[in-house]
Write an enzyme that holds these catalytic residues in place. Structure first.
Site, PDB file in Angstrom:
ATOM      1  NE  ARG A  62      -2.855   0.542   3.453  1.00 29.95           N
ATOM      2  CZ  ARG A  62      -2.186   1.223   4.476  1.00 29.95           C
ATOM      3  NH1 ARG A  62      -1.690   2.415   4.385  1.00 29.95           N
ATOM      4  NH2 ARG A  62      -2.096   0.428   5.726  1.00 29.95           N
ATOM      5  CE1 TYR A 115     -17.545   9.013 -15.424  1.00 28.46           C
ATOM      6  CE2 TYR A 115     -16.510   9.440 -12.932  1.00 28.46           C
ATOM      7  CZ  TYR A 115     -16.957   8.381 -13.981  1.00 28.46           C
ATOM      8  OH  TYR A 115     -17.464   7.483 -14.029  1.00 28.46           O
ATOM      9  CG  ASP A 187     -10.527  14.062 -15.304  1.00 23.76           C
ATOM     10  OD1 ASP A 187     -10.008  13.349 -16.091  1.00 23.76           O
ATOM     11  OD2 ASP A 187     -11.544  13.489 -14.689  1.00 23.76           O
ATOM     12  CE  LYS A 212     -13.533   5.731 -17.962  1.00 25.34           C
ATOM     13  NZ  LYS A 212     -13.807   6.935 -17.311  1.00 25.34           N
TER      14      LYS A 212
HETATM   15  C1  LIG Z   1     -14.069   7.317 -16.192  1.00 23.68           C
HETATM   16  C2  LIG Z   1     -13.857   8.721 -15.596  1.00 23.68           C
HETATM   17  C3  LIG Z   1     -13.703   9.022 -14.372  1.00 23.68           C
HETATM   18  C4  LIG Z   1     -13.667   8.020 -13.222  1.00 23.68           C
HETATM   19  O1  LIG Z   1     -12.759   6.967 -13.382  1.00 23.68           O
HETATM   20  P1  LIG Z   1     -13.041   5.379 -12.748  1.00 23.68           P
HETATM   21  O2  LIG Z   1     -11.879   4.790 -13.473  1.00 23.68           O
HETATM   22  O3  LIG Z   1     -14.371   5.027 -13.535  1.00 23.68           O
HETATM   23  O4  LIG Z   1     -13.183   5.492 -11.113  1.00 23.68           O
HETATM   24  C5  LIG Z   1     -12.996  10.334 -14.088  1.00 23.68           C
HETATM   25  N1  LIG Z   1     -13.039  11.351 -14.900  1.00 23.68           N
HETATM   26  C6  LIG Z   1     -13.280  10.894 -16.273  1.00 23.68           C
HETATM   27  C7  LIG Z   1     -13.256  12.022 -17.199  1.00 23.68           C
HETATM   28  C8  LIG Z   1     -13.682   9.664 -16.672  1.00 23.68           C
HETATM   29  O5  LIG Z   1     -14.216   9.564 -17.883  1.00 23.68           O
END
Ligand SMILES: *Cc1c(COP(=O)(O)O)cnc(C)c1O
Length: 397
Positions: A62, A115, A187, A212
């Site tokens: 961790r 998101y 992000d 993603k």
């Molecule tokens: C999918 C997504 C998240 C969250 O990510 P997870 O891996 O599903 O927890 C955050 N920001 C954006 C822009 C996303 O597309």
């Protein structure tokens, strides 16, 4: 820069393939998965040294792990950051950042087009601990400036944000945040560092859903936080391993593999997306296409100022509204009816009948989600096959 056999290389694809791993005692080409949860110390003095200074050796997974370290160093390099912290999920990365940086009575300014769980966490959860917030239309950065308060600590934006495909000027947002003594976090999930590197435009922190494009194969969930400045890394590092939304070594190893084709995948998907967007735009059943690669997108120039391409995420509006959207979703054969984005599999989804079905048509309209809107993430299949699938599905609308 990435080191390979003692030499340094600068190309993006080279770094995504070799970054963070300089080989091991066995000559492995691919780094091993170090699946151990805990590590033995040579003696008590070594144990004491490790606890005083984590760079003296591994203690517990961790806190740090050799496989996860490789992934963090690789992605930090691709984003042009000094260090990174890998997380169990993208939303785990977002919440780790809030946990580390926000205190009771602090204020955060966030893009309203973001998101949804990121917004819900601030609105419903961090607010319970006294965090104040403002959601603004950040496509005009004057709205960020107007929302700043003496207790604002963080500006958080996502660009481009989906499904609206809304762009925020990163350099202008950074300037405002810094003038108020705040940090800017971006992000960068949608474009990935292949196309956009927010730290180069003044952002202090980048977060990703690794789920993603970075992993890219729809077989891992994960997240990461990348830092421009060591002091912010240090501040978040301690909170990160105490909150515990950290990554698993096997997860990290899969992402290390996914990263090797990051540039190839992102460029192929974008090439396909440009053709498909043009095809959709001339289709009689399609009202509008929202895609940063089309001349019709009002923020195309702003995106081009800070990113080297429009990516592969788009949305389009069907003339027939809700019923047309449902009919199209039930007719697709190659495109998977699924949420998520940025992977090699083409994914399609209809917010009004799926993700946003709990809202009234009026609420959806206010949130910028018309009933005929379809969200579409183009993968790596043959472009002509994707177009043929859309064509046959649109005949059933
Ligand atoms: C999918 C997504 C998240 C969250 O990510 P997870 O891996 O599903 O927890 C955050 N920001 C954006 C822009 C996303 O597309």
């Amino acid at each position: 820069m990435s080191k390979h056999n003692g030499h340094e290389f600068e190309g993006f694809a080279t770094r995504s393939i070799h970054g963070g791993f300089e080989g091991d005692e066995w000559g492995s080409v691919i780094p091993p998965i170090v699946q151990s949860s805990t590590y033995s110390f040579r003696d008590v003095d070594h144990g004491a040294a490790c606890f005083k200074d984590h760079s003296q050796g591994y203690i517990y997974t961790r806190l740090a792990n050799p496989t996860i370290d490789i992934l963090e160093a690789n992605i930090a390099g691709l984003e042009g950051g000094c260090a990174a912290l890998a997380c169990s999920t993208g939303i785990g990365a977002v919440n780790t950042l809030f946990f580390a940086l926000l205190n009771a009575g602090d204020h955060i300014v966030m893009s309203e087009s973001i998101y949804a769980p990121t917004r819900i966490n601030i609105e419903k959860h961090w607010s319970r601990f006294g965090v104040e917030f403002s959601f603004v239309d950040s496509t005009d950065t004057a709205n960020i400036e107007a929302a700043m308060r003496p207790n604002t600590r963080l500006v958080f934006t996502e660009t481009p944000a989906n499904p609206a495909i809304a762009v925020t000027d990163i350099a202008a947002a950074a300037e405002i945040a810094h003038a108020h003594g705040c940090l800017l976090a971006v992000d960068n999930t949608v474009l990935s560092p292949v196309l956009q590197r927010p730290l180069e435009h003044g952002a202090d922190i980048v977060v990703h859903s690794i789920t993603k494009a970075l992993n890219g194969h729809s077989d891992v969930v994960g997240g990461i936080i990348v830092f421009a400045h060591a002091e912010h890394y240090k501040a978040v590092h301690h909170a990160w391993y105490h909150l515990g939304a950290t990554m698993d070594p096997h997860q990290a190893w899969l992402v290390i593999r996914g990263l090797k084709t990051l540039e190839l995948r992102v460029k192929q998907m974008q090439k396909s997306a440009k053709k498909i967007a043009k095809w959709l735009e001339q289709h009689p059943q399609v009202e509008r296409v929202h895609y940063l690669g089309l001349k019709s997108h009002p923020q195309r120039a702003l995106n081009a100022k800070q990113a080297s391409g429009p990516g592969s995420l788009m949305s389009f509006e069907l003339k027939g509204g809700l019923e047309a959207g449902k009919a199209m979703m039930n007719a697709v054969r190659l495109c998977s009816l699924a949420v998520s984005l940025g992977g090699v599999d083409t994914l399609i989804q209809h917010p009004a009948s799926m993700t946003h079905v709990g809202m009234t048509p009026e609420e959806r309209k206010e949130a910028g989600i018309p009933d005929g809107l379809v969200r579409f993430s183009i993968g790596c299949e043959t472009t002509a096959d994707i177009i043929a699938d859309l064509e046959q599905a649109l005949t059933r609308v």
